[in-house]
Design a protein around this motif. Structure first.
Motif, PDB file in Angstrom:
ATOM      1  N   THR A  94       0.825  -1.214   0.000  1.00 59.67           N
ATOM      2  CA  THR A  94       0.000   0.000   0.000  1.00 59.67           C
ATOM      3  C   THR A  94       0.861   1.267   0.000  1.00 59.67           C
ATOM      4  O   THR A  94       0.419   2.310  -0.467  1.00 59.67           O
ATOM      5  CB  THR A  94      -0.916   0.032   1.236  1.00 59.67           C
ATOM      6  OG1 THR A  94      -0.136  -0.229   2.392  1.00 59.67           O
ATOM      7  CG2 THR A  94      -2.014  -1.007   1.128  1.00 59.67           C
ATOM      8  N   GLN A  95       2.083   1.176   0.518  1.00 62.98           N
ATOM      9  CA  GLN A  95       2.982   2.325   0.471  1.00 62.98           C
ATOM     10  C   GLN A  95       3.385   2.611  -0.975  1.00 62.98           C
ATOM     11  O   GLN A  95       3.436   3.758  -1.398  1.00 62.98           O
ATOM     12  CB  GLN A  95       4.234   2.049   1.318  1.00 62.98           C
ATOM     13  CG  GLN A  95       3.973   2.123   2.796  1.00 62.98           C
ATOM     14  CD  GLN A  95       3.757   3.551   3.255  1.00 62.98           C
ATOM     15  OE1 GLN A  95       4.520   4.448   2.933  1.00 62.98           O
ATOM     16  NE2 GLN A  95       2.687   3.770   3.994  1.00 62.98           N
TER      17      GLN A  95
ATOM     18  N   GLU B  87       1.635   1.785  -3.553  1.00 65.29           N
ATOM     19  CA  GLU B  87       0.435   2.292  -4.216  1.00 65.29           C
ATOM     20  C   GLU B  87       0.187   3.764  -3.911  1.00 65.29           C
ATOM     21  O   GLU B  87      -0.172   4.542  -4.799  1.00 65.29           O
ATOM     22  CB  GLU B  87      -0.775   1.508  -3.720  1.00 65.29           C
ATOM     23  CG  GLU B  87      -1.415   0.758  -4.812  1.00 65.29           C
ATOM     24  CD  GLU B  87      -2.566  -0.064  -4.317  1.00 65.29           C
ATOM     25  OE1 GLU B  87      -3.105   0.211  -3.228  1.00 65.29           O
ATOM     26  OE2 GLU B  87      -2.925  -0.993  -5.045  1.00 65.29           O
ATOM     27  N   ALA B  88       0.386   4.128  -2.643  1.00 68.22           N
ATOM     28  CA  ALA B  88       0.181   5.527  -2.274  1.00 68.22           C
ATOM     29  C   ALA B  88       1.128   6.412  -3.078  1.00 68.22           C
ATOM     30  O   ALA B  88       0.719   7.454  -3.602  1.00 68.22           O
ATOM     31  CB  ALA B  88       0.403   5.712  -0.775  1.00 68.22           C
ATOM     32  N   GLY B  89       2.377   5.969  -3.200  1.00 62.68           N
ATOM     33  CA  GLY B  89       3.342   6.740  -3.986  1.00 62.68           C
ATOM     34  C   GLY B  89       2.886   6.889  -5.438  1.00 62.68           C
ATOM     35  O   GLY B  89       2.859   7.988  -5.980  1.00 62.68           O
ATOM     36  N   ARG B  90       2.488   5.771  -6.012  1.00 65.90           N
ATOM     37  CA  ARG B  90       2.057   5.811  -7.414  1.00 65.90           C
ATOM     38  C   ARG B  90       0.821   6.684  -7.587  1.00 65.90           C
ATOM     39  O   ARG B  90       0.626   7.308  -8.625  1.00 65.90           O
ATOM     40  CB  ARG B  90       1.775   4.399  -7.945  1.00 65.90           C
ATOM     41  CG  ARG B  90       2.987   3.484  -8.053  1.00 65.90           C
ATOM     42  CD  ARG B  90       4.111   4.046  -8.886  1.00 65.90           C
ATOM     43  NE  ARG B  90       3.738   4.400 -10.238  1.00 65.90           N
ATOM     44  CZ  ARG B  90       3.871   3.621 -11.306  1.00 65.90           C
ATOM     45  NH1 ARG B  90       4.398   2.438 -11.177  1.00 65.90           N
ATOM     46  NH2 ARG B  90       3.505   4.035 -12.502  1.00 65.90           N
ATOM     47  N   SER B  91      -0.047   6.724  -6.560  1.00 63.97           N
ATOM     48  CA  SER B  91      -1.298   7.474  -6.712  1.00 63.97           C
ATOM     49  C   SER B  91      -1.049   8.982  -6.806  1.00 63.97           C
ATOM     50  O   SER B  91      -1.901   9.724  -7.271  1.00 63.97           O
ATOM     51  CB  SER B  91      -2.262   7.162  -5.559  1.00 63.97           C
ATOM     52  OG  SER B  91      -1.888   7.883  -4.403  1.00 63.97           O
ATOM     53  N   PHE B  92       0.137   9.443  -6.380  1.00 64.95           N
ATOM     54  CA  PHE B  92       0.462  10.864  -6.535  1.00 64.95           C
ATOM     55  C   PHE B  92       0.960  11.191  -7.937  1.00 64.95           C
ATOM     56  O   PHE B  92       1.069  12.350  -8.306  1.00 64.95           O
ATOM     57  CB  PHE B  92       1.549  11.280  -5.554  1.00 64.95           C
ATOM     58  CG  PHE B  92       1.039  11.458  -4.169  1.00 64.95           C
ATOM     59  CD1 PHE B  92       0.430  12.635  -3.790  1.00 64.95           C
ATOM     60  CD2 PHE B  92       1.129  10.425  -3.261  1.00 64.95           C
ATOM     61  CE1 PHE B  92      -0.067  12.793  -2.520  1.00 64.95           C
ATOM     62  CE2 PHE B  92       0.633  10.578  -1.988  1.00 64.95           C
ATOM     63  CZ  PHE B  92       0.026  11.757  -1.616  1.00 64.95           C
ATOM     64  N   GLY B  93       1.315  10.141  -8.686  1.00 69.74           N
ATOM     65  CA  GLY B  93       1.895  10.367  -9.999  1.00 69.74           C
ATOM     66  C   GLY B  93       3.401  10.165 -10.012  1.00 69.74           C
ATOM     67  O   GLY B  93       4.071  10.532 -10.967  1.00 69.74           O
ATOM     68  N   PHE B  94       3.952   9.593  -8.937  1.00 71.39           N
ATOM     69  CA  PHE B  94       5.355   9.204  -8.976  1.00 71.39           C
ATOM     70  C   PHE B  94       5.492   7.962  -9.855  1.00 71.39           C
ATOM     71  O   PHE B  94       4.645   7.064  -9.789  1.00 71.39           O
ATOM     72  CB  PHE B  94       5.872   8.870  -7.570  1.00 71.39           C
ATOM     73  CG  PHE B  94       6.060  10.074  -6.695  1.00 71.39           C
ATOM     74  CD1 PHE B  94       6.980  11.058  -7.034  1.00 71.39           C
ATOM     75  CD2 PHE B  94       5.321  10.228  -5.541  1.00 71.39           C
ATOM     76  CE1 PHE B  94       7.159  12.174  -6.238  1.00 71.39           C
ATOM     77  CE2 PHE B  94       5.490  11.344  -4.726  1.00 71.39           C
ATOM     78  CZ  PHE B  94       6.407  12.321  -5.081  1.00 71.39           C
ATOM     79  N   ASN B  95       6.556   7.922 -10.667  1.00 72.80           N
ATOM     80  CA  ASN B  95       6.761   6.713 -11.471  1.00 72.80           C
ATOM     81  C   ASN B  95       7.422   5.634 -10.611  1.00 72.80           C
ATOM     82  O   ASN B  95       7.701   5.858  -9.431  1.00 72.80           O
ATOM     83  CB  ASN B  95       7.570   7.026 -12.735  1.00 72.80           C
ATOM     84  CG  ASN B  95       8.968   7.552 -12.413  1.00 72.80           C
ATOM     85  OD1 ASN B  95       9.545   7.203 -11.378  1.00 72.80           O
ATOM     86  ND2 ASN B  95       9.507   8.389 -13.265  1.00 72.80           N
TER      87      ASN B  95
ATOM     88  N   GLN C  31      10.801   6.681  -8.956  1.00 76.95           N
ATOM     89  CA  GLN C  31      10.605   7.708  -7.923  1.00 76.95           C
ATOM     90  C   GLN C  31       9.967   7.092  -6.681  1.00 76.95           C
ATOM     91  O   GLN C  31      10.374   7.376  -5.552  1.00 76.95           O
ATOM     92  CB  GLN C  31       9.703   8.825  -8.465  1.00 76.95           C
ATOM     93  CG  GLN C  31      10.362   9.676  -9.530  1.00 76.95           C
ATOM     94  CD  GLN C  31       9.367  10.612 -10.205  1.00 76.95           C
ATOM     95  OE1 GLN C  31       8.211  10.242 -10.456  1.00 76.95           O
ATOM     96  NE2 GLN C  31       9.804  11.821 -10.507  1.00 76.95           N
TER      97      GLN C  31
ATOM     98  N   TYR D  23      11.973   7.326  -3.231  1.00 83.05           N
ATOM     99  CA  TYR D  23      11.528   8.240  -2.171  1.00 83.05           C
ATOM    100  C   TYR D  23      10.777   7.509  -1.064  1.00 83.05           C
ATOM    101  O   TYR D  23      10.757   7.949   0.077  1.00 83.05           O
ATOM    102  CB  TYR D  23      10.583   9.327  -2.721  1.00 83.05           C
ATOM    103  CG  TYR D  23      11.172  10.187  -3.798  1.00 83.05           C
ATOM    104  CD1 TYR D  23      12.499  10.616  -3.737  1.00 83.05           C
ATOM    105  CD2 TYR D  23      10.407  10.570  -4.891  1.00 83.05           C
ATOM    106  CE1 TYR D  23      13.039  11.393  -4.746  1.00 83.05           C
ATOM    107  CE2 TYR D  23      10.937  11.356  -5.899  1.00 83.05           C
ATOM    108  CZ  TYR D  23      12.248  11.761  -5.821  1.00 83.05           C
ATOM    109  OH  TYR D  23      12.776  12.522  -6.816  1.00 83.05           O
ATOM    110  N   ILE D  24      10.110   6.433  -1.405  1.00 76.72           N
ATOM    111  CA  ILE D  24       9.150   5.859  -0.453  1.00 76.72           C
ATOM    112  C   ILE D  24       9.509   4.439  -0.015  1.00 76.72           C
ATOM    113  O   ILE D  24       9.595   4.157   1.181  1.00 76.72           O
ATOM    114  CB  ILE D  24       7.725   5.915  -1.047  1.00 76.72           C
ATOM    115  CG1 ILE D  24       7.314   7.386  -1.186  1.00 76.72           C
ATOM    116  CG2 ILE D  24       6.724   5.176  -0.169  1.00 76.72           C
ATOM    117  CD1 ILE D  24       6.289   7.657  -2.227  1.00 76.72           C
TER     118      ILE D  24
ATOM    119  N   GLN E 161      12.287   3.161   3.464  1.00 77.55           N
ATOM    120  CA  GLN E 161      11.660   2.385   4.544  1.00 77.55           C
ATOM    121  C   GLN E 161      12.322   1.021   4.686  1.00 77.55           C
ATOM    122  O   GLN E 161      12.537   0.527   5.791  1.00 77.55           O
ATOM    123  CB  GLN E 161      10.162   2.208   4.281  1.00 77.55           C
ATOM    124  CG  GLN E 161       9.375   3.490   4.460  1.00 77.55           C
ATOM    125  CD  GLN E 161       7.891   3.278   4.232  1.00 77.55           C
ATOM    126  OE1 GLN E 161       7.271   2.459   4.885  1.00 77.55           O
ATOM    127  NE2 GLN E 161       7.327   4.012   3.292  1.00 77.55           N
TER     128      GLN E 161
END
Ligand SMILES: Nc1ncnc2c1ncn2[C@@H]1O[C@H](COP(=O)(O)OP(=O)(O)O)[C@@H](O)[C@H]1O
Ligand SMILES: [Mg+2]
Lengths: 242, 232
Positions: free
Chosen positions: B130-131, B133-141, B144, B148-149, B153
């Motif tokens: 889900t982390q 997915e959350a990143g991708r949902s912002f438009g990060f490829n 990225q 970043y995410i 972690q």
């Protein structure tokens, strides 16, 4: 603003999760999506920013075909805020960095400008004092409000919510709904999966009722609540009141 | 009847110099091998995460081989066998440049990399999807989102096992004495055979290893706290 046209989706050959869904969310509208568990609400809302692929039909977001391979999915997603049931804050970053990450990295905003904006957003969701906190230090309600602020940081014209209050303790539901109600008055286009019928009654322009992948109702809230046309919707409402 | 301790014959200026140079080589070996091991471990973990069959298979073989062969054998192999496979010019260069140190460093690094890559891999797998997915949902490829995410972690989650492997690496450098690297255990043996004060000199060496281990653990603890994702 968002148009579904004969959208179909299967999970495997057996399970059809969306069936010929056709509907539209107009600019600035607030649409509440409800329906029994497993009816496809999450799937439906996730198809809008292509977190889920569809099998046929089309979804047009702000004039562009969301599922065309010609359109860059990352560009599409920048303009669509998404709030998850489980918040999905980034645990290794402070609240401030959670909010500034996307505008800094995707819009090239300077750190100072992004932080100023983040503090405004935190103020708006009532968490101005939590900028330096880490997600692990927040309550569920606070986390969800940060998540909302975070998805607003990109100034999306559209924001989607998937059961934003379902993972919260009852006493925290109100604070999140209050933020969402405030947001509804700003002219942003909002689509929200929720079972909070009070919220639907107060702020929704339309209520959609989904059952086994079929969009059975698309009505104004007062029509939907006083006089649902479909027996399944009647039963669903009766169960909720009970 | 009782054993007469005599530290003065072990702690002469000359022997102290030997011990200091032993500590220096041990630390150099540790640091050099750590850096090589970490870089290789990251590459292995990323290769494994690609789910590209041949890459996954290659990494799995690398890990199994290095985890299941005694480190001493690996060190001897690198020292005696590997140079045979090298071009003449490289071999000459090695011999002129402290080949035993370099080859011991590589052997220890390879073995440690196998363990570290497993630690990083389980760190990567422990980051909820889900982390991503959350990143991708912002438009990060993909890249990225990973950089970043997900990877930050994963690195934080693998700090405790990484500290353990760093400690093991430090202790394993003593195996390099088998091919004549002048590290701390080697120097200890030298002083021992010079003075026959076995007990004293090994007690001193033990003290030195302990102090250095504690320093590594302390640094590991600092890093762990610094990167605890605010849950401390
Ligand atoms: N990734 C998936 N793979 C297979 N089946 C799924 C997947 N996600 C959801 N489903 C199934 O699809 C149906 C609709 O799920 P969902 O959209 O989550 O419904 P809702 O949000 O209305 O509860 C359910 O039967 C669910 O079990
Ligand atoms: Mg759902």
């Amino acid at each position: 603003m968002i148009r579904f046209d004969k959208v179909n989706k299967w999970y495997g050959p057996q399970l059809k999760v969306l069936n010929e869904v056709t509907a539209e969310v107009k600019k600035g509208e607030v649409v509440v999506v409800c329906g029994p568990s497993g009816s496809g609400k999450t799937t439906l809302i996730r198809t809008i920013n292509r977190l889920e692929p569809i099998d046929s039909g089309s979804i047009t977001v702000n004039g562009t075909d969301a599922h065309s391979s010609k359109n860059n999915v990352n560009t599409l997603r920048r303009d669509i805020g998404f709030v998850f049931q489980q918040f999905n804050l980034f645990p290794h970053m402070s609240v401030l960095n959670n909010i500034t990450l996307a505008p800094r990295k995707l819009r090239g905003m300077s750190r100072a400008a992004a932080e100023e904006k983040a503090r405004e957003l935190l103020d708006r969701v009532g968490l101005a004092d939590k900028a330096e906190a880490y997600p692990a230090q927040l309550s569920g309600g606070q986390s969800q409000r940060v998540a909302i602020a975070r998805s607003l940081a990109m100034d999306p014209p559209i924001i989607l919510f998937d059961e934003p209050t379902s993972a919260l303790d009852p006493e925290m539901v109100g604070e999140v709904l209050a933020v969402m109600k405030g947001l509804a008055t700003t002219g942003i286009t909002m689509m929200c999966v929720t079972h909070e019928m009070g919220f639907a009654r107060d702020v929704a322009d339309r209520v959609w009722f989904l059952d086994k992948g079929n969009l059975l109702e698309d009505a104004k809230p007062d029509e939907f609540f006083s006089n649902p046309t479909h027996p399944r919707a009647q039963r669903f409402l009766a169960d909720l009141r009970h | 009847m009782g054993y007469e301790f005599d530290f003065s014959s072990v702690l002469t200026d000359q022997y102290i110099d030997w011990l200091i140079s032993g500590v220096r080589i041990t630390l150099l070996l540790t640091a050099g091998a750590w850096i090589i091991a970490f870089v290789i471990a990251v590459v292995l973990a990323v290769l494994r995460a690609t789910n590209f069959r041949p890459a996954v298979w290659l990494v799995a073989v690398f890990v199994e081989v290095h985890q299941n062969i005694p480190l001493l054998v690996q060190v001897l192999f690198w020292y005696f066998a590997m140079p045979e496979l090298l071009p003449e010019a490289w071999r000459d260069w090695l011999v002129r440049n402290n080949s035993e140190f370099i080859l011991a460093m590589i052997a220890i690094a390879m073995c440690t990399a196998a363990y570290m890559s497993e630690a990083l891999r389980s760190g990567l797998r422990a980051v909820p999807v889900t982390q991503y997915e959350a990143g991708r949902s912002f438009g990060f490829n993909y890249l990225q989102t990973m950089s970043y995410i997900v990877v930050p972690q994963a690195l934080r989650l693998s700090v405790p096992p990484m500290v353990n492997h760093s400690l093991l690496l430090f202790k394993n450098t003593s195996i390099a004495m088998a091919i004549g690297v002048h590290e701390l255990t080697y120097q200890t043996r030298q002083i021992d055979s010079d003075t026959f004060r076995t007990f004293e000199v090994f007690l001193v060496a033990t003290g030195l290893y302990l102090v250095l281990s504690f320093i590594i653990m302390f640094v590991g603890n600092l890093i762990e706290r610094r990167f605890s994702m605010g849950t401390r």
